[in-house]
Design a protein around this motif. Structure first.
Motif, short mmCIF file in Angstrom:
data_model
loop_
_atom_site.label_atom_id
_atom_site.label_comp_id
_atom_site.label_asym_id
_atom_site.label_seq_id
_atom_site.Cartn_x
_atom_site.Cartn_y
_atom_site.Cartn_z
N VAL A 1 63.95 35.04 22.62
CA VAL A 1 63.70 35.64 23.94
C VAL A 1 62.46 36.52 23.83
CG1 VAL A 1 64.66 37.00 25.83
CG2 VAL A 1 66.20 35.74 24.30
N GLY A 2 61.43 36.25 24.67
CA GLY A 2 60.19 37.03 24.61
C GLY A 2 59.17 36.29 23.75
N LEU A 3 58.18 35.69 24.41
CA LEU A 3 57.30 34.75 23.71
C LEU A 3 55.85 35.22 23.82
CD1 LEU A 3 59.02 31.59 25.27
CD2 LEU A 3 59.56 32.67 23.07
N GLY A 4 55.56 36.44 23.34
CA GLY A 4 54.22 37.01 23.49
C GLY A 4 53.42 36.97 22.21
N ASN A 5 52.63 38.03 22.01
CA ASN A 5 51.68 38.11 20.90
C ASN A 5 52.27 37.88 19.52
OD1 ASN A 5 48.78 38.93 21.16
ND2 ASN A 5 49.69 40.22 22.73
N ILE A 6 53.46 38.44 19.29
CA ILE A 6 53.99 38.45 17.92
C ILE A 6 54.71 37.15 17.56
CG2 ILE A 6 56.26 39.51 18.40
CD1 ILE A 6 53.82 40.31 15.50
N LEU B 1 62.22 39.25 20.99
CA LEU B 1 60.82 39.65 20.79
C LEU B 1 60.21 40.16 22.09
CD1 LEU B 1 59.55 36.71 18.52
CD2 LEU B 1 60.69 38.85 17.87
N THR B 2 61.04 40.74 22.95
CA THR B 2 60.54 41.31 24.20
C THR B 2 59.87 42.66 23.91
OG1 THR B 2 62.65 42.40 24.60
CG2 THR B 2 62.37 40.21 25.55
N THR B 3 59.25 43.25 24.92
CA THR B 3 58.64 44.57 24.77
C THR B 3 59.75 45.63 24.69
OG1 THR B 3 58.21 44.23 27.11
CG2 THR B 3 56.31 44.28 25.68
N PRO B 4 59.45 46.81 24.08
CA PRO B 4 60.50 47.78 23.77
C PRO B 4 61.40 48.15 24.94
CG PRO B 4 58.50 48.38 22.62
CD PRO B 4 58.14 47.20 23.49
N HIS C 1 64.31 45.80 25.07
CA HIS C 1 65.09 45.51 23.85
C HIS C 1 66.59 45.68 24.06
CE1 HIS C 1 61.57 46.04 20.75
NE2 HIS C 1 61.41 45.03 21.56
N GLU D 1 62.95 42.97 17.59
CA GLU D 1 61.74 43.64 17.13
C GLU D 1 61.97 45.15 17.22
OE1 GLU D 1 58.99 44.13 15.76
OE2 GLU D 1 58.66 42.13 15.02
N TRP E 1 41.58 46.52 21.04
CA TRP E 1 41.73 45.08 20.80
C TRP E 1 42.79 44.42 21.68
CZ3 TRP E 1 46.61 43.59 19.23
CH2 TRP E 1 47.43 44.61 18.74
N HIS E 2 43.81 45.17 22.15
CA HIS E 2 44.92 44.55 22.90
C HIS E 2 44.52 44.44 24.37
CE1 HIS E 2 48.95 43.55 24.26
NE2 HIS E 2 49.43 43.64 23.03
N TYR F 1 57.46 51.18 10.74
CA TYR F 1 57.10 50.63 9.42
C TYR F 1 57.18 51.72 8.35
CZ TYR F 1 55.27 46.93 12.36
OH TYR F 1 55.15 45.94 13.29
N ARG G 1 56.86 37.74 9.01
CA ARG G 1 57.87 38.24 9.95
C ARG G 1 58.91 37.16 10.22
NH1 ARG G 1 55.48 43.24 11.81
NH2 ARG G 1 53.26 42.99 11.42
N1 LIG Z 1 51.74 42.41 18.89
C1 LIG Z 1 51.91 42.80 17.65
O1 LIG Z 1 50.97 42.80 16.83
C2 LIG Z 1 53.28 43.26 17.17
C3 LIG Z 1 53.45 43.45 15.81
C4 LIG Z 1 54.71 43.77 15.34
C5 LIG Z 1 55.74 43.98 16.23
N2 LIG Z 1 55.54 43.85 17.57
C6 LIG Z 1 56.67 44.11 18.45
O2 LIG Z 1 57.04 42.88 19.04
C7 LIG Z 1 57.55 43.11 20.36
C8 LIG Z 1 56.78 42.25 21.33
O3 LIG Z 1 55.40 42.61 21.24
P1 LIG Z 1 54.28 41.61 21.77
O4 LIG Z 1 52.97 42.22 21.36
O5 LIG Z 1 54.61 40.20 21.37
O6 LIG Z 1 54.46 41.81 23.34
P2 LIG Z 1 53.91 40.87 24.51
O7 LIG Z 1 53.79 41.74 25.70
O8 LIG Z 1 52.72 40.11 24.03
O9 LIG Z 1 55.11 39.80 24.71
C9 LIG Z 1 56.38 40.15 25.19
C10 LIG Z 1 56.98 38.96 25.90
O10 LIG Z 1 58.32 39.26 26.28
C11 LIG Z 1 58.55 38.79 27.59
N3 LIG Z 1 59.64 39.58 28.18
C12 LIG Z 1 59.64 40.90 28.46
N4 LIG Z 1 60.84 41.27 28.97
C13 LIG Z 1 61.62 40.15 28.99
C14 LIG Z 1 62.94 39.89 29.38
N5 LIG Z 1 63.72 40.84 29.89
N6 LIG Z 1 63.42 38.62 29.26
C15 LIG Z 1 62.63 37.63 28.78
N7 LIG Z 1 61.35 37.84 28.37
C16 LIG Z 1 60.85 39.07 28.48
C17 LIG Z 1 57.23 38.95 28.31
O11 LIG Z 1 57.13 38.09 29.44
C18 LIG Z 1 56.24 38.57 27.20
O12 LIG Z 1 55.94 37.18 27.18
C19 LIG Z 1 57.43 44.62 20.61
O13 LIG Z 1 58.66 45.25 20.35
C20 LIG Z 1 56.38 45.07 19.60
O14 LIG Z 1 56.59 46.41 19.19
C21 LIG Z 1 54.34 43.46 18.06
#
Ligand SMILES: NC(=O)c1ccc[n+]([C@@H]2O[C@H](COP(=O)([O-])OP(=O)(O)OC[C@H]3O[C@@H](n4cnc5c(N)ncnc54)[C@H](O)[C@@H]3O)[C@@H](O)[C@H]2O)c1
Length: 364
Positions: free
Chosen positions: A10-15, A77-80, A83, A100, A166-167, A187, A306
Protein backbone atom coordinates in the motif's frame (compact mmCIF):
# COMPACT_ATOMS: atom_id res chain seq x y z
CA UNK A 1 11.74 -19.76 4.37
CA UNK A 2 9.47 -22.65 3.31
CA UNK A 3 6.28 -21.18 1.86
CA UNK A 4 6.84 -18.04 -0.25
CA UNK A 5 5.88 -14.81 1.51
CA UNK A 6 3.04 -13.10 -0.40
CA UNK A 7 3.15 -9.34 0.06
CA UNK A 8 0.48 -6.70 -0.57
CA UNK A 9 1.92 -3.18 -0.89
CA UNK A 10 0.00 0.00 0.00
CA UNK A 11 1.57 3.32 -1.10
CA UNK A 12 3.56 3.23 -4.33
CA UNK A 13 5.75 6.36 -4.28
CA UNK A 14 9.44 7.25 -4.27
CA UNK A 15 10.68 4.53 -1.93
CA UNK A 16 8.87 1.62 -3.60
CA UNK A 17 11.64 0.88 -6.12
CA UNK A 18 14.18 0.11 -3.38
CA UNK A 19 11.86 -2.52 -1.87
CA UNK A 20 11.11 -4.11 -5.25
CA UNK A 21 14.83 -4.27 -6.03
CA UNK A 22 15.49 -6.22 -2.79
CA UNK A 23 12.46 -8.50 -3.28
CA UNK A 24 13.62 -9.34 -6.81
CA UNK A 25 16.76 -10.80 -5.25
CA UNK A 26 14.80 -12.88 -2.68
CA UNK A 27 13.18 -15.89 -4.37
CA UNK A 28 10.84 -16.51 -1.43
CA UNK A 29 9.14 -13.10 -1.56
CA UNK A 30 6.40 -12.31 -4.10
CA UNK A 31 4.30 -9.17 -4.45
CA UNK A 32 0.75 -10.31 -5.20
CA UNK A 33 -1.25 -7.05 -4.89
CA UNK A 34 -0.61 -3.29 -4.89
CA UNK A 35 -2.82 -0.34 -3.90
CA UNK A 36 -2.48 3.44 -3.97
CA UNK A 37 -4.81 6.44 -3.73
CA UNK A 38 -3.71 6.97 -7.33
CA UNK A 39 -5.30 3.99 -9.15
CA UNK A 40 -3.41 4.69 -12.37
CA UNK A 41 -0.13 4.45 -10.45
CA UNK A 42 -1.21 1.11 -8.99
CA UNK A 43 -2.10 -0.21 -12.45
CA UNK A 44 1.30 0.86 -13.82
CA UNK A 45 3.20 -0.75 -10.91
CA UNK A 46 1.18 -4.01 -11.25
CA UNK A 47 1.91 -4.13 -14.95
CA UNK A 48 5.67 -3.55 -14.38
CA UNK A 49 5.71 -6.29 -11.73
CA UNK A 50 4.13 -8.75 -14.14
CA UNK A 51 7.09 -8.18 -16.45
CA UNK A 52 9.91 -8.04 -13.85
CA UNK A 53 9.05 -10.57 -11.14
CA UNK A 54 7.79 -13.25 -13.48
CA UNK A 55 4.38 -13.53 -11.81
CA UNK A 56 1.42 -11.20 -11.98
CA UNK A 57 0.42 -8.70 -9.30
CA UNK A 58 -3.08 -7.21 -9.08
CA UNK A 59 -3.82 -3.47 -8.84
CA UNK A 60 -6.60 -3.26 -6.24
CA UNK A 61 -8.20 -0.93 -3.70
CA UNK A 62 -6.93 -0.93 -0.11
CA UNK A 63 -10.13 -2.70 0.97
CA UNK A 64 -9.66 -5.48 -1.61
CA UNK A 65 -5.98 -5.87 -0.73
CA UNK A 66 -6.86 -6.32 2.95
CA UNK A 67 -9.62 -8.82 2.15
CA UNK A 68 -7.43 -10.94 -0.16
CA UNK A 69 -6.69 -14.47 1.10
CA UNK A 70 -3.39 -14.58 -0.77
CA UNK A 71 -1.89 -11.53 1.01
CA UNK A 72 0.20 -12.81 3.96
CA UNK A 73 1.56 -9.41 5.04
CA UNK A 74 0.80 -5.76 4.27
CA UNK A 75 3.73 -3.50 3.39
CA UNK A 76 2.72 0.07 4.28
CA UNK A 77 4.76 2.59 2.24
CA UNK A 78 2.35 5.51 2.54
CA UNK A 79 3.39 8.93 3.84
CA UNK A 80 3.66 9.24 7.67
CA UNK A 81 0.23 10.85 8.20
CA UNK A 82 -1.42 7.71 6.73
CA UNK A 83 0.76 5.12 8.52
CA UNK A 84 -1.59 4.55 11.48
CA UNK A 85 -4.78 4.53 9.40
CA UNK A 86 -3.45 1.87 7.01
CA UNK A 87 -1.88 -0.18 9.84
CA UNK A 88 -5.13 -0.18 11.84
CA UNK A 89 -7.08 -1.32 8.78
CA UNK A 90 -4.58 -4.15 8.18
CA UNK A 91 -4.75 -5.23 11.82
CA UNK A 92 -8.56 -5.18 11.74
CA UNK A 93 -8.34 -7.52 8.74
CA UNK A 94 -6.08 -9.84 10.77
CA UNK A 95 -3.00 -9.19 8.63
CA UNK A 96 0.52 -8.49 9.94
CA UNK A 97 1.79 -5.10 8.75
CA UNK A 98 5.31 -3.82 8.07
CA UNK A 99 5.38 -0.02 7.88
CA UNK A 100 7.86 2.59 6.77
CA UNK A 101 9.16 4.85 9.52
CA UNK A 102 7.97 6.44 11.70
CA UNK A 103 5.56 3.88 13.20
CA UNK A 104 2.92 6.66 13.15
CA UNK A 105 2.86 10.45 13.07
CA UNK A 106 2.19 10.70 16.84
CA UNK A 107 2.55 8.54 19.96
CA UNK A 108 -1.22 8.64 20.44
CA UNK A 109 -1.73 7.02 17.02
CA UNK A 110 1.19 4.60 17.44
CA UNK A 111 -0.06 3.43 20.84
CA UNK A 112 -3.48 2.73 19.31
CA UNK A 113 -1.80 0.67 16.57
CA UNK A 114 0.18 -1.42 19.08
CA UNK A 115 -2.85 -1.94 21.32
CA UNK A 116 -4.99 -3.06 18.38
CA UNK A 117 -2.25 -5.44 17.21
CA UNK A 118 -1.97 -7.01 20.65
CA UNK A 119 -5.74 -7.47 20.92
CA UNK A 120 -5.94 -9.02 17.43
CA UNK A 121 -2.75 -11.07 17.90
CA UNK A 122 -0.99 -9.86 14.74
CA UNK A 123 2.59 -8.64 14.31
CA UNK A 124 3.47 -5.00 13.64
CA UNK A 125 6.89 -4.39 12.11
CA UNK A 126 8.54 -1.03 11.56
CA UNK A 127 11.38 0.31 9.38
CA UNK A 128 14.21 1.19 9.32
CA UNK A 129 15.84 -2.14 8.53
CA UNK A 130 19.15 -0.53 7.54
CA UNK A 131 20.24 -1.44 11.09
CA UNK A 132 20.33 -5.11 9.99
CA UNK A 133 23.05 -4.38 7.40
CA UNK A 134 26.76 -4.99 7.72
CA UNK A 135 27.52 -1.41 8.85
CA UNK A 136 25.52 -1.20 12.10
CA UNK A 137 25.75 -4.95 12.82
CA UNK A 138 29.57 -4.98 12.55
CA UNK A 139 29.68 -1.99 14.91
CA UNK A 140 27.37 -3.80 17.30
CA UNK A 141 29.52 -6.93 17.24
CA UNK A 142 32.61 -4.82 17.95
CA UNK A 143 30.84 -3.39 21.01
CA UNK A 144 29.50 -6.79 22.13
CA UNK A 145 32.98 -8.32 21.70
CA UNK A 146 34.38 -5.69 24.08
CA UNK A 147 36.58 -3.87 21.53
CA UNK A 148 35.76 -0.46 23.07
CA UNK A 149 35.51 -1.72 26.66
CA UNK A 150 32.52 -0.43 28.60
CA UNK A 151 30.37 1.81 26.29
CA UNK A 152 29.91 5.22 27.87
CA UNK A 153 28.70 7.63 25.21
CA UNK A 154 27.68 8.10 21.58
CA UNK A 155 27.15 10.98 19.18
CA UNK A 156 24.73 11.01 16.23
CA UNK A 157 24.98 13.78 13.64
CA UNK A 158 22.79 14.33 10.55
CA UNK A 159 23.11 17.65 8.77
CA UNK A 160 21.62 18.78 5.45
CA UNK A 161 20.33 22.13 4.16
CA UNK A 162 16.96 20.46 3.43
CA UNK A 163 15.17 17.95 1.16
CA UNK A 164 13.53 20.72 -0.92
CA UNK A 165 16.83 20.81 -2.83
CA UNK A 166 15.98 17.49 -4.54
CA UNK A 167 12.43 16.30 -3.62
CA UNK A 168 9.75 17.62 -6.05
CA UNK A 169 7.03 17.57 -3.33
CA UNK A 170 8.90 18.28 -0.08
CA UNK A 171 6.00 19.91 1.83
CA UNK A 172 5.40 16.88 4.09
CA UNK A 173 8.96 17.07 5.45
CA UNK A 174 8.08 20.42 7.09
CA UNK A 175 4.64 19.57 8.51
CA UNK A 176 3.92 17.87 11.87
CA UNK A 177 5.31 14.35 11.64
CA UNK A 178 8.17 15.68 9.48
CA UNK A 179 11.30 17.72 10.30
CA UNK A 180 14.86 16.39 10.52
CA UNK A 181 14.22 14.38 13.68
CA UNK A 182 11.03 12.59 12.58
CA UNK A 183 12.38 12.03 9.05
CA UNK A 184 16.03 11.08 9.61
CA UNK A 185 16.02 10.48 13.38
CA UNK A 186 14.54 6.97 13.07
CA UNK A 187 17.77 5.72 11.42
CA UNK A 188 20.01 7.22 14.11
CA UNK A 189 17.83 6.54 17.15
CA UNK A 190 17.06 2.95 16.04
CA UNK A 191 20.79 2.39 15.52
CA UNK A 192 21.50 3.75 19.02
CA UNK A 193 18.92 1.32 20.49
CA UNK A 194 20.59 -1.59 18.64
CA UNK A 195 24.08 -0.44 19.70
CA UNK A 196 23.48 0.70 23.29
CA UNK A 197 20.03 -0.59 24.26
CA UNK A 198 16.84 1.18 25.33
CA UNK A 199 16.59 4.76 26.56
CA UNK A 200 15.09 5.87 29.90
CA UNK A 201 15.02 9.67 29.56
CA UNK A 202 15.76 12.50 27.13
CA UNK A 203 16.38 16.25 27.04
CA UNK A 204 15.86 18.15 23.78
CA UNK A 205 16.10 21.69 22.40
CA UNK A 206 15.00 22.70 18.89
CA UNK A 207 14.92 25.75 16.63
CA UNK A 208 13.86 26.74 13.12
CA UNK A 209 15.74 29.14 10.87
CA UNK A 210 12.81 30.32 8.72
CA UNK A 211 9.05 30.01 8.35
CA UNK A 212 9.00 29.30 4.58
CA UNK A 213 11.07 27.23 2.17
CA UNK A 214 11.29 27.15 -1.65
CA UNK A 215 11.12 24.06 -3.88
CA UNK A 216 14.25 23.78 -6.04
CA UNK A 217 13.33 21.11 -8.61
CA UNK A 218 10.47 19.58 -10.58
CA UNK A 219 7.24 21.15 -11.87
CA UNK A 220 6.73 23.21 -8.68
CA UNK A 221 10.26 24.70 -8.67
CA UNK A 222 10.22 28.25 -7.27
CA UNK A 223 7.05 27.68 -5.17
CA UNK A 224 7.26 28.51 -1.46
CA UNK A 225 5.64 26.41 1.25
CA UNK A 226 5.28 26.80 5.04
CA UNK A 227 7.57 25.35 7.74
CA UNK A 228 5.58 24.17 10.77
CA UNK A 229 8.20 22.14 12.64
CA UNK A 230 11.63 22.65 14.21
CA UNK A 231 14.32 22.23 11.57
CA UNK A 232 17.33 21.95 13.91
CA UNK A 233 16.94 19.53 16.82
CA UNK A 234 19.53 18.69 19.47
CA UNK A 235 19.11 16.22 22.29
CA UNK A 236 20.63 13.97 24.92
CA UNK A 237 19.47 10.38 25.44
CA UNK A 238 20.19 8.52 28.69
CA UNK A 239 20.27 4.77 28.01
CA UNK A 240 19.17 2.21 30.62
CA UNK A 241 22.79 0.98 30.60
CA UNK A 242 23.97 4.40 31.85
CA UNK A 243 25.51 5.38 28.49
CA UNK A 244 24.61 8.85 27.19
CA UNK A 245 24.02 9.72 23.51
CA UNK A 246 24.11 13.23 22.02
CA UNK A 247 22.05 13.90 18.89
CA UNK A 248 22.10 16.70 16.27
CA UNK A 249 19.53 16.46 13.44
CA UNK A 250 19.36 19.47 11.12
CA UNK A 251 17.72 20.69 7.93
CA UNK A 252 19.32 24.10 8.66
CA UNK A 253 23.05 23.40 8.41
CA UNK A 254 25.12 23.02 5.25
CA UNK A 255 27.55 20.20 6.05
CA UNK A 256 29.45 18.43 8.81
CA UNK A 257 32.86 16.80 9.07
CA UNK A 258 31.68 14.60 11.98
CA UNK A 259 31.04 10.85 11.64
CA UNK A 260 27.34 9.95 11.33
CA UNK A 261 27.65 7.99 14.56
CA UNK A 262 30.47 7.53 17.06
CA UNK A 263 30.43 5.25 20.08
CA UNK A 264 32.96 5.83 22.84
CA UNK A 265 33.98 3.30 25.49
CA UNK A 266 36.55 2.94 28.23
CA UNK A 267 38.97 1.12 25.88
CA UNK A 268 38.31 2.70 22.49
CA UNK A 269 36.16 4.74 20.11
CA UNK A 270 34.19 3.45 17.16
CA UNK A 271 33.26 5.43 14.02
CA UNK A 272 30.01 3.94 12.72
CA UNK A 273 28.82 4.39 9.10
CA UNK A 274 25.62 6.09 7.91
CA UNK A 275 22.62 4.32 9.53
CA UNK A 276 20.52 5.32 6.49
CA UNK A 277 22.65 2.83 4.49
CA UNK A 278 23.10 -0.92 4.92
CA UNK A 279 26.86 -1.02 4.37
CA UNK A 280 29.84 1.21 5.11
CA UNK A 281 33.12 1.00 6.93
CA UNK A 282 33.33 0.70 10.70
CA UNK A 283 36.54 2.11 12.18
CA UNK A 284 38.06 1.52 15.60
CA UNK A 285 40.51 3.69 17.56
CA UNK A 286 41.77 1.62 20.51
CA UNK A 287 43.01 3.39 23.64
CA UNK A 288 46.77 3.97 23.26
CA UNK A 289 46.69 3.05 19.53
CA UNK A 290 47.49 5.09 16.40
CA UNK A 291 44.00 6.42 15.67
CA UNK A 292 41.23 4.86 13.59
CA UNK A 293 41.67 1.67 11.54
CA UNK A 294 38.98 -0.31 9.61
CA UNK A 295 37.16 -3.20 11.33
CA UNK A 296 36.61 -6.27 9.11
CA UNK A 297 32.87 -6.71 8.34
CA UNK A 298 31.77 -9.46 10.72
CA UNK A 299 27.97 -9.33 11.11
CA UNK A 300 24.75 -8.36 9.36
CA UNK A 301 23.05 -9.00 6.02
CA UNK A 302 25.56 -8.55 3.18
CA UNK A 303 24.46 -6.28 0.29
CA UNK A 304 21.02 -5.87 1.83
CA UNK A 305 18.38 -3.38 0.74
CA UNK A 306 15.10 -2.02 2.08
CA UNK A 307 12.74 -4.92 2.69
CA UNK A 308 15.33 -7.20 4.32
CA UNK A 309 13.58 -6.57 7.66
CA UNK A 310 10.39 -8.12 6.30
CA UNK A 311 12.36 -11.15 5.08
CA UNK A 312 14.15 -11.40 8.45
CA UNK A 313 10.80 -11.41 10.26
CA UNK A 314 9.39 -14.11 7.96
CA UNK A 315 12.52 -16.23 8.38
CA UNK A 316 12.58 -16.01 12.16
CA UNK A 317 8.89 -16.17 13.10
CA UNK A 318 7.62 -16.67 15.74
CA UNK A 319 10.74 -15.33 17.51
CA UNK A 320 10.38 -11.63 18.27
CA UNK A 321 11.23 -9.50 15.26
CA UNK A 322 14.42 -7.47 15.01
CA UNK A 323 12.47 -4.65 13.32
CA UNK A 324 9.54 -4.80 15.70
CA UNK A 325 6.74 -2.34 16.34
CA UNK A 326 7.97 -2.37 19.95
CA UNK A 327 11.27 -0.79 18.85
CA UNK A 328 9.37 1.55 16.47
CA UNK A 329 7.15 2.71 19.34
CA UNK A 330 10.14 3.29 21.64
CA UNK A 331 11.99 5.23 18.94
CA UNK A 332 8.90 7.36 18.27
CA UNK A 333 8.53 8.14 21.98
CA UNK A 334 12.20 9.17 22.14
CA UNK A 335 11.72 11.51 19.17
CA UNK A 336 8.39 12.99 20.29
CA UNK A 337 9.78 13.54 23.80
CA UNK A 338 12.84 15.34 22.39
CA UNK A 339 10.54 17.65 20.42
CA UNK A 340 8.32 18.35 23.46
CA UNK A 341 11.12 18.64 26.02
CA UNK A 342 12.03 22.34 25.65
CA UNK A 343 15.13 21.74 27.73
CA UNK A 344 13.48 19.69 30.48
CA UNK A 345 14.19 16.03 31.25
CA UNK A 346 11.41 13.73 29.99
CA UNK A 347 11.19 10.24 31.53
CA UNK A 348 10.02 7.69 28.97
CA UNK A 349 7.15 5.26 29.52
CA UNK A 350 8.09 2.77 26.77
CA UNK A 351 11.12 0.53 26.50
CA UNK A 352 12.27 -2.14 24.07
CA UNK A 353 14.52 -5.12 24.32
CA UNK A 354 17.78 -4.70 22.44
CA UNK A 355 17.02 -6.69 19.26
CA UNK A 356 18.95 -9.90 18.55
CA UNK A 357 22.21 -9.42 16.63
CA UNK A 358 22.40 -10.59 12.98
CA UNK A 359 25.18 -13.05 12.13
CA UNK A 360 27.06 -12.39 8.87
CA UNK A 361 24.50 -13.56 6.27
CA UNK A 362 24.44 -13.49 2.46
CA UNK A 363 20.99 -12.43 1.27
CA UNK A 364 21.41 -12.46 -2.51
N1 LIG B 1 11.69 8.80 -0.38
C1 LIG B 1 12.68 8.31 0.33
O1 LIG B 1 13.87 8.46 -0.02
C2 LIG B 1 12.39 7.51 1.59
C3 LIG B 1 13.44 6.82 2.16
C4 LIG B 1 13.19 6.02 3.26
C5 LIG B 1 11.93 5.97 3.80
N2 LIG B 1 10.91 6.70 3.25
C6 LIG B 1 9.61 6.62 3.89
O2 LIG B 1 8.74 5.95 3.01
C7 LIG B 1 7.40 6.46 3.16
C8 LIG B 1 6.90 6.89 1.80
O3 LIG B 1 7.78 7.90 1.31
P1 LIG B 1 7.82 8.25 -0.25
O4 LIG B 1 8.96 9.20 -0.43
O5 LIG B 1 7.75 6.98 -1.05
O6 LIG B 1 6.44 9.06 -0.36
P2 LIG B 1 5.64 9.42 -1.70
O7 LIG B 1 4.86 10.63 -1.38
O8 LIG B 1 6.58 9.43 -2.86
O9 LIG B 1 4.67 8.14 -1.89
C9 LIG B 1 3.63 7.83 -1.01
C10 LIG B 1 2.54 7.10 -1.76
O10 LIG B 1 1.55 6.67 -0.85
C11 LIG B 1 0.27 6.91 -1.40
N3 LIG B 1 -0.70 7.03 -0.30
C12 LIG B 1 -0.74 7.98 0.67
N4 LIG B 1 -1.76 7.73 1.52
C13 LIG B 1 -2.36 6.59 1.09
C14 LIG B 1 -3.45 5.82 1.55
N5 LIG B 1 -4.16 6.19 2.62
N6 LIG B 1 -3.80 4.70 0.86
C15 LIG B 1 -3.11 4.33 -0.24
N7 LIG B 1 -2.04 5.03 -0.72
C16 LIG B 1 -1.68 6.14 -0.07
C17 LIG B 1 0.42 8.18 -2.22
O11 LIG B 1 -0.59 8.29 -3.21
C18 LIG B 1 1.82 7.98 -2.81
O12 LIG B 1 1.79 7.30 -4.06
C19 LIG B 1 7.48 7.57 4.20
O13 LIG B 1 7.12 7.07 5.47
C20 LIG B 1 8.95 7.97 4.19
O14 LIG B 1 9.38 8.45 5.45
C21 LIG B 1 11.11 7.44 2.13
Amino acid sequence: MGEPLRVGIVGLGNILGQYLEMFSALPDVTVVAVADLDAARAAAVASDLGATQGSAARAVTLEDLLAADDVDVVLNLTTPSAHARVALAAIAAGKPVYGEKPLAATMTEATEVMRAAEERGVDVLCAPDTVLGVGIQTARKAIDDGLIGEPIAATATMVTPGHEAWHPNPDFYYLPGGGPLMDMGPYYVTALVHLLGPVVSVVGVGSRSRSERTIASGPRAGQSFPVEVDTHVTGVLRHASGAVSTLVMSFDAVATAASHLEVHGTAGSLAVPDPNQFDGEVRLAPLGGDGFAPVTPSAGYVEAGRGIGLYDWAENRPRSARVSGEVGLHVLEIMESLLNSEGRTVDLVTTAERPDPVPLTMCR
